[in-house]
Design an enzyme around this catalytic site. Structure first.
Site, mmCIF file in Angstrom:
data_model
loop_
_atom_site.group_PDB
_atom_site.id
_atom_site.type_symbol
_atom_site.label_atom_id
_atom_site.label_comp_id
_atom_site.label_asym_id
_atom_site.label_seq_id
_atom_site.Cartn_x
_atom_site.Cartn_y
_atom_site.Cartn_z
ATOM 1 N N TYR A 43 40.295 34.059 38.684
ATOM 2 C CA TYR A 43 40.601 32.624 38.718
ATOM 3 C C TYR A 43 40.468 32.046 37.317
ATOM 4 O O TYR A 43 39.486 32.321 36.618
ATOM 5 C CB TYR A 43 39.655 31.884 39.675
ATOM 6 C CG TYR A 43 39.784 32.380 41.097
ATOM 7 C CD1 TYR A 43 40.861 31.997 41.876
ATOM 8 C CD2 TYR A 43 38.849 33.268 41.628
ATOM 9 C CE1 TYR A 43 41.014 32.478 43.177
ATOM 10 C CE2 TYR A 43 38.994 33.758 42.926
ATOM 11 C CZ TYR A 43 40.079 33.354 43.691
ATOM 12 O OH TYR A 43 40.228 33.842 44.968
ATOM 13 N N SER A 44 41.433 31.214 36.926
ATOM 14 C CA SER A 44 41.362 30.552 35.620
ATOM 15 C C SER A 44 40.292 29.473 35.653
ATOM 16 O O SER A 44 40.163 28.756 36.651
ATOM 17 C CB SER A 44 42.683 29.854 35.296
ATOM 18 O OG SER A 44 43.652 30.786 35.001
ATOM 19 N N CYS A 50 52.055 28.310 32.563
ATOM 20 C CA CYS A 50 51.127 28.905 33.532
ATOM 21 C C CYS A 50 51.491 28.471 34.945
ATOM 22 O O CYS A 50 51.661 27.280 35.209
ATOM 23 C CB CYS A 50 49.694 28.477 33.197
ATOM 24 S SG CYS A 50 48.450 29.301 34.192
ATOM 25 N N GLU A 58 51.289 32.841 31.288
ATOM 26 C CA GLU A 58 50.449 33.484 32.308
ATOM 27 C C GLU A 58 51.002 33.074 33.661
ATOM 28 O O GLU A 58 50.823 31.924 34.080
ATOM 29 C CB GLU A 58 49.002 32.986 32.138
ATOM 30 C CG GLU A 58 47.971 34.013 32.552
ATOM 31 C CD GLU A 58 46.572 33.621 32.079
ATOM 32 O OE1 GLU A 58 46.153 34.111 31.028
ATOM 33 O OE2 GLU A 58 45.930 32.808 32.763
ATOM 34 N N TYR A 106 52.038 34.283 37.916
ATOM 35 C CA TYR A 106 51.602 35.194 38.983
ATOM 36 C C TYR A 106 52.489 35.025 40.211
ATOM 37 O O TYR A 106 53.222 34.068 40.311
ATOM 38 C CB TYR A 106 50.141 34.902 39.368
ATOM 39 C CG TYR A 106 49.755 33.454 39.281
ATOM 40 C CD1 TYR A 106 50.011 32.577 40.314
ATOM 41 C CD2 TYR A 106 49.139 32.957 38.103
ATOM 42 C CE1 TYR A 106 49.652 31.243 40.220
ATOM 43 C CE2 TYR A 106 48.778 31.620 38.016
ATOM 44 C CZ TYR A 106 49.044 30.761 39.081
ATOM 45 O OH TYR A 106 48.693 29.444 38.974
#
Ligand code: A2P
Length: 398
Positions: free
Chosen positions: A189-190, A356, A396, A398
């Site tokens: 987790y960021s 992101c 970044e 996902y």
């Protein structure tokens, strides 16, 4: 004896985040329930997997007389040693050393941290030796009737030193075991708070976590990690690993312009960066420009607090895709609407771009940037290469 170099992945540090497997252009990296491994005969040493690895586990280069098979690697609990001096020496050839160094040092053309970024500490805590944090806050960020349940989670580390800087991530190990009876793998987790914590003076940090619910053959399947975190009660003890990440870091330069593009929980690192500027770098010349995509206002995490931030601190462009009565808008549409501003920023070597969030937005954002550059007399391919080499372009997704 002839030695060959073999690319291996260190199972003791690997957090099984799948980044290397996704990044590898030749599909040389595969995994089983135990380990991520490299097909020796397929790996072409392009090095693409080195920098995205958040822990450096990818950096397992060995000189061997006989390459380890996939089955050998699936069984590894730690990395084997290099060939012994009797077998022909253990000195790394220059090329191997160069590849091995990329993960930590970086070089032109590969992903590197901004030059003015603080030095990030990584891998202080592992699944076998996690830090124990206490949940001190769990607040829903999306409207009560919103389809997504996104939460602001605060973890307190008590007396444990757990240093993080803006842009880094942590791992959380859910309790219990998977369907094969093995301990759950950690989830990344960021961090959504700045380096001095969610609350300055307290040893804590914040996360922005979305509850994952999947449809699987008509059945509702809950994501193990996200549901564990989203259901944390105040006082619950949490196993935390990391910190991770050495490149997606914030420049400390007062003159740095930071262009941030995100969807949903991809906003987490940008909340950390914005808070850093708000608390400690309020009147700096560097600008903050945020493109934030969500389905609607009610689905956008931190909508209220974000709207209260002064224009002098941050310029916010929302891109809402399902807001009633409004045309569908994605972040890349919002970027095109601000083409002149973006072009002016891209001309400056003080400008850093961070993207992101959803994997799907990556292409759209690159296309928007390429078009904006083209329309303003700049060549995106060259700009991108330069920015990346100088640690000023980061993605970044996902
Ligand atoms: P959409 O309404 O098409 O799903 P989510 O809520 O699923 O996390 O998504 C966050 C936002 O990102 C939503 O507005 C979603 O729009 C948008 N989105 C989905 N796909 C893309 C894409 N390829 N590029 C940019 N934004 C996207």
């Amino acid at each position: 004896m002839t030695l060959v170099r073999q690319h291996l992945i260190d199972p003791e540090i690997c957090i099984r985040c799948n980044t290397c497997e996704e990044t590898c252009p030749t599909h040389a990296i595969v995994h089983d329930a135990n380990n991520y491994v490299v097909k020796h005969e397929v790996c072409n040493w392009c090095g693409d997997c080195f920098t995205p690895c958040p822990t450096g586990a990818i950096n397992g280069v060995r000189m061997v007389s006989t390459p380890w098979s996939l089955d050998d690697q699936f069984g590894f609990t730690s990395l084997p040693p290099d060939a012994t001096p009797e077998e022909g020496g253990i000195e790394m050839p220059a090329e191997v050393a160069r590849l091995a160094a990329i993960a930590t040092a970086g070089e032109g053309g590969t992903v590197v941290a901004p030059r003015s970024a603080p030095k990030a500490v990584v891998n202080l805590f592992t699944p076998d030796n996690p830090a124990i944090a206490t949940c001190t806050g769990n607040m829903r960020l999306t409207d009560p009737d919103a389809t997504s349940d996104i939460r602001h989670i605060v973890l307190d580390f008590g007396q444990t030193v757990f240093p993080v800087v803006e842009g880094q991530s942590i791992g959380i190990v859910p309790p219990g075991v998977d369907e094969r009876g093995r301990p759950h793998l950690l989830r990344l987790y960021s961090v959504a708070s700045p380096r001095d914590g969610e609350r300055p003076g307290y040893n804590n940090l914040a996360l922005t976590v979305k509850r994952v619910v999947r449809e699987d053959n008509g059945a509702r399947k809950l994501g193990v990690g996200s549901n564990y975190v989203c259901d944390l009660e105040r006082g619950a003890q949490v196993k935390v690993t990391g910190p991770y990440g050495t490149t997606f870091l914030m420049p400390d330069d007062r003159e740095a312009n930071i262009v941030m593009v995100c969807t949903g929980t991809g906003s987490a690192p940008f909340r950390g960066m914005t808070e850093r500027r708000r608390r400690h770098m309020k009147d700096v010349p560097g600008r903050l420009l945020l493109f934030f995509g969500a389905r609607s206002r009610g689905e956008l995490p931190y909508f209220g607090p974000l709207m209260k931030l002064p224009k002098s601190l941050i310029d916010v462009e929302l891109a809402l895709s399902r807001e009633a009565g409004q045309p569908k808008r994605y972040v890349q549409d919002a970027m095109r609407d601000r083409a002149d501003d973006l072009a002016a920023l891209l001309r400056s070597d003080k400008t850093h771009v961070y993207i992101c969030g959803l994997k799907g937005m990556e292409d759209g954002c690159r296309e928007a940037l390429a078009k904006i550059c083209g329309d303003h007399g700049m060549a995106w391919a060259e700009e991108w290469e330069r920015m990346r080499g100088e640690g000023r372009f980061h993605i970044e997704t996902y």
